[in-house]
Design a protein around this motif. Structure first.
Motif, PDB file in Angstrom:
ATOM      1  N   LEU A 281       0.851  -1.182   0.000  1.00 27.53           N
ATOM      2  CA  LEU A 281       0.000   0.000   0.000  1.00 27.53           C
ATOM      3  C   LEU A 281       0.889   1.233   0.000  1.00 27.53           C
ATOM      4  N   ARG A 282       0.497   2.236  -0.756  1.00 25.66           N
ATOM      5  CA  ARG A 282       1.287   3.462  -0.855  1.00 25.66           C
ATOM      6  C   ARG A 282       0.550   4.615  -0.183  1.00 25.66           C
ATOM      7  N   GLN A 283       1.322   5.456   0.492  1.00 31.44           N
ATOM      8  CA  GLN A 283       0.762   6.623   1.190  1.00 31.44           C
ATOM      9  C   GLN A 283      -0.408   6.206   2.079  1.00 31.44           C
ATOM     10  N   PHE A 284      -0.115   5.305   3.004  1.00 32.83           N
ATOM     11  CA  PHE A 284      -1.145   4.712   3.867  1.00 32.83           C
ATOM     12  C   PHE A 284      -0.957   5.211   5.293  1.00 32.83           C
ATOM     13  N   THR A 285      -2.078   5.509   5.961  1.00 31.89           N
ATOM     14  CA  THR A 285      -2.028   6.071   7.307  1.00 31.89           C
ATOM     15  C   THR A 285      -2.249   4.997   8.355  1.00 31.89           C
ATOM     16  N   LEU A 286      -1.340   4.942   9.339  1.00 32.39           N
ATOM     17  CA  LEU A 286      -1.464   4.059  10.495  1.00 32.39           C
ATOM     18  C   LEU A 286      -1.206   4.877  11.751  1.00 32.39           C
ATOM     19  N   ALA A 287      -2.123   4.785  12.708  1.00 30.95           N
ATOM     20  CA  ALA A 287      -1.969   5.515  13.975  1.00 30.95           C
ATOM     21  C   ALA A 287      -1.717   7.000  13.730  1.00 30.95           C
ATOM     22  N   ASN A 288      -2.511   7.562  12.796  1.00 34.71           N
ATOM     23  CA  ASN A 288      -2.426   8.986  12.473  1.00 34.71           C
ATOM     24  C   ASN A 288      -1.079   9.400  11.896  1.00 34.71           C
ATOM     25  N   LYS A 289      -0.339   8.434  11.377  1.00 33.41           N
ATOM     26  CA  LYS A 289       0.935   8.741  10.739  1.00 33.41           C
ATOM     27  C   LYS A 289       0.948   8.161   9.335  1.00 33.41           C
ATOM     28  N   LEU A 330      -4.974 -13.782  19.799  1.00 38.00           N
ATOM     29  CA  LEU A 330      -5.190 -12.551  19.042  1.00 38.00           C
ATOM     30  C   LEU A 330      -4.739 -11.333  19.829  1.00 38.00           C
ATOM     31  N   SER A 331      -4.950 -11.355  21.138  1.00 40.82           N
ATOM     32  CA  SER A 331      -4.500 -10.241  21.968  1.00 40.82           C
ATOM     33  C   SER A 331      -2.983 -10.080  21.887  1.00 40.82           C
ATOM     34  N   LEU A 332      -2.262 -11.203  21.978  1.00 42.19           N
ATOM     35  CA  LEU A 332      -0.800 -11.153  21.899  1.00 42.19           C
ATOM     36  C   LEU A 332      -0.340 -10.750  20.499  1.00 42.19           C
ATOM     37  N   ALA A 333      -1.027 -11.259  19.477  1.00 43.74           N
ATOM     38  CA  ALA A 333      -0.655 -10.914  18.103  1.00 43.74           C
ATOM     39  C   ALA A 333      -0.808  -9.415  17.869  1.00 43.74           C
ATOM     40  N   GLN A 334      -1.912  -8.835  18.343  1.00 43.48           N
ATOM     41  CA  GLN A 334      -2.121  -7.395  18.178  1.00 43.48           C
ATOM     42  C   GLN A 334      -1.019  -6.609  18.891  1.00 43.48           C
ATOM     43  N   SER A 335      -0.664  -7.047  20.100  1.00 41.33           N
ATOM     44  CA  SER A 335       0.377  -6.360  20.863  1.00 41.33           C
ATOM     45  C   SER A 335       1.722  -6.418  20.143  1.00 41.33           C
ATOM     46  N   LEU A 336       2.069  -7.588  19.591  1.00 43.29           N
ATOM     47  CA  LEU A 336       3.350  -7.739  18.898  1.00 43.29           C
ATOM     48  C   LEU A 336       3.406  -6.895  17.628  1.00 43.29           C
ATOM     49  N   ILE A 337       2.307  -6.848  16.887  1.00 40.58           N
ATOM     50  CA  ILE A 337       2.287  -6.047  15.662  1.00 40.58           C
ATOM     51  C   ILE A 337       2.298  -4.553  16.006  1.00 40.58           C
ATOM     52  N   ASN A 338       1.614  -4.167  17.074  1.00 37.12           N
ATOM     53  CA  ASN A 338       1.666  -2.766  17.526  1.00 37.12           C
ATOM     54  C   ASN A 338       3.086  -2.335  17.828  1.00 37.12           C
ATOM     55  N   ARG A 339       3.902  -3.242  18.396  1.00 38.74           N
ATOM     56  CA  ARG A 339       5.294  -2.903  18.717  1.00 38.74           C
ATOM     57  C   ARG A 339       6.096  -2.573  17.464  1.00 38.74           C
ATOM     58  N   HIS A 340       5.631  -3.051  16.325  1.00 39.87           N
ATOM     59  CA  HIS A 340       6.307  -2.785  15.054  1.00 39.87           C
ATOM     60  C   HIS A 340       5.668  -1.598  14.332  1.00 39.87           C
ATOM     61  N   GLY A 341       4.829  -0.842  15.035  1.00 35.60           N
ATOM     62  CA  GLY A 341       4.170   0.304  14.419  1.00 35.60           C
ATOM     63  C   GLY A 341       3.027  -0.072  13.517  1.00 35.60           C
ATOM     64  N   GLY A 342       2.568  -1.347  13.614  1.00 35.41           N
ATOM     65  CA  GLY A 342       1.511  -1.827  12.737  1.00 35.41           C
ATOM     66  C   GLY A 342       0.193  -2.039  13.449  1.00 35.41           C
ATOM     67  N   LEU A 343      -0.713  -2.725  12.766  1.00 36.74           N
ATOM     68  CA  LEU A 343      -2.065  -2.918  13.276  1.00 36.74           C
ATOM     69  C   LEU A 343      -2.671  -4.156  12.634  1.00 36.74           C
ATOM     70  N   ILE A 344      -3.561  -4.822  13.394  1.00 35.17           N
ATOM     71  CA  ILE A 344      -4.325  -5.949  12.853  1.00 35.17           C
ATOM     72  C   ILE A 344      -5.805  -5.573  12.846  1.00 35.17           C
ATOM     73  N   GLU A 345      -6.469  -5.776  11.718  1.00 30.23           N
ATOM     74  CA  GLU A 345      -7.913  -5.593  11.597  1.00 30.23           C
ATOM     75  C   GLU A 345      -8.514  -6.877  11.045  1.00 30.23           C
ATOM     76  N   PHE A 346      -9.833  -6.987  11.085  1.00 31.51           N
ATOM     77  CA  PHE A 346     -10.456  -8.188  10.533  1.00 31.51           C
ATOM     78  C   PHE A 346     -11.876  -7.890  10.072  1.00 31.51           C
ATOM     79  N   THR A 347     -12.339  -8.721   9.160  1.00 30.32           N
ATOM     80  CA  THR A 347     -13.752  -8.785   8.790  1.00 30.32           C
ATOM     81  C   THR A 347     -14.138 -10.252   8.809  1.00 30.32           C
ATOM     82  N   SER A 348     -15.372 -10.548   9.170  1.00 30.66           N
ATOM     83  CA  SER A 348     -15.762 -11.952   9.282  1.00 30.66           C
ATOM     84  C   SER A 348     -17.233 -12.130   8.958  1.00 30.66           C
ATOM     85  N   GLU A 349     -17.495 -13.134   8.154  1.00 35.90           N
ATOM     86  CA  GLU A 349     -18.850 -13.590   7.854  1.00 35.90           C
ATOM     87  C   GLU A 349     -18.770 -15.079   7.579  1.00 35.90           C
TER      88      GLU A 349
END
Length: 365
Positions: A281-289, A330-349
């Motif tokens: 992804l180009r010019q993408f915003t994460l955590a207001n950055k 999932l809680s640990l995965a989100q925490s680990l990805i946050n440490r790298h300045g990233g984020l986890i999202e999901f959609t489910s059906e």
């Protein structure tokens, strides 16, 4: 007024409509498309001139919820035109190309001398705003959860140490071996609780940032999954080879991705299909950055989906859709990805769950 000025005056309303950045679609009282501006063509991925002018509204606004469309039909069938603006928010529209977008739509009554009961639809895409709001919620949720867990861990582990020590001293004083079994149970349960608290806290080590290739990480995860004797799911790859290396801790990234893939395997009963997909992804915003480049990793499974009642809490610890699950992955995965300045999202059906990991492709720590 000169002829040229008069022509300009007559063309001015149409020029204003065509120049609007808001998508505008005009319907007559029979809900037939009369006009749409360039912004509407771009937003809805259609051509007014070639396809839709003169067609029924249903050909353009395919809306699963059908709230707005049903209201318009009711107004039309009652032979009473819309008299005041009507706004519906967060409507999911299905586009002709198969994609879906989330929009806010305002219906405005438009009467002219020639035609009565016309309706102008103002359509604004809100996917980006919703994503940013959701992102802020996920980040603040994770921070609040980590602070809560740290506080609880301190309050729990201190008395656990005292209980364990007392049980060991008691065992030394007991002559009856049968009673000694009870003290062993106390020690074992204390150790189990301490281990659970440590799992909830996760690794306390800061990530050791090195240049890593996301596809090497994914292949390592696939090797671990496929080595499981109970593994039976079909792993599929759809990699973008142009993704450059990122700065990250390989072990922590493997752990985060492994937690999600293992959940997908379990969700499909070990017999489904799991797709690992990477994109840039180009010019993408994460955590207001805003980041110049961001790696997007989609983990897609064809399982039954996450129960709706827990979707808003799925990244909380101890929340799980499985009776035997601890709800920590999932809680640990989100925490680990946050440490790298990233984020986890999901959609489910039912039949499709997508966990999306975003990782900046530059070192922002």
């Amino acid at each position: 007024m000169s002829p040229s000025s008069d022509n300009y005056s007559r063309d001015l309303p149409g020029w204003i409509l065509s120049s609007q950045v808001t998508a505008l679609v005009l319907f007559d009282r029979d809900l037939t498309i009369v006009y749409m501006n360039a912004a509407a063509e771009m937003l809805l991925s259609v051509s007014a001139r070639m396809v839709l002018v003169g067609q029924p509204m249903d050909q353009l606004l395919r809306c699963p919820q059908d709230v707005m469309l049903q209201h318009l039909r009711t107004v039309t069938e009652s032979n009473q035109p819309l008299t005041q603006p009507l706004t519906e928010r967060e409507i999911i529209l299905s586009l002709p190309d198969g994609h879906s977008i989330t929009v806010d739509c305002t219906l405005v009554p438009v009467d002219s001398d020639q035609r009565q009961g016309m309706v102008l639809a103002e359509i604004r895409r809100v996917d980006r705003q919703l994503r940013l709001t959701r992102e802020e919620q996920l980040i603040s949720q994770n921070l609040a959860t980590r602070d809560l867990i740290r506080g609880l861990a301190h309050e729990i582990k201190n008395p656990l140490g005292g209980v364990r020590g007392a049980a060991q001293l008691l065992a030394m004083e007991l002559e009856d071996t049968e009673l000694g079994e009870y003290t062993n149970i106390i020690v074992e349960e204390v150790d189990r609780l301490k281990s659970l608290v440590d799992q909830m806290l996760g690794s306390r080590q800061l990530p050791v940032m090195r240049s890593v290739n996301i596809h090497h990480i994914l292949e390592r995860v696939c090797t671990i999954i496929e080595a499981d004797p109970e593994y039976g799911a079909v792993l599929q790859r759809d990699y973008d080879p142009s993704i450059p290396d990122l700065q990250g801790d390989a072990d922590q990234l493997i752990q985060a991705i492994l937690n999600i893939v293992q959940n997908a395997v379990q969700a499909t009963g070990g017999k489904g299909h799991i797709l690992l997909q990477t994109r840039v992804l180009r010019q993408f915003t994460l955590a207001n950055k805003r980041h110049r480049l961001v790696a997007q990793l989609n983990i897609i499974d064809d399982g039954p989906g996450i129960p709706p009642e827990i979707q808003e809490r799925v990244f909380y610890p101890m929340v799980s859709g499985k009776s035997e699950g601890t709800g920590l992955g999932l809680s640990l995965a989100q925490s680990l990805i946050n440490r790298h300045g990233g984020l986890i999202e999901f959609t489910s059906e039912p039949g499709k769950t997508v966990f999306t990991l975003y990782l900046p492709l530059e070192n922002n720590l």
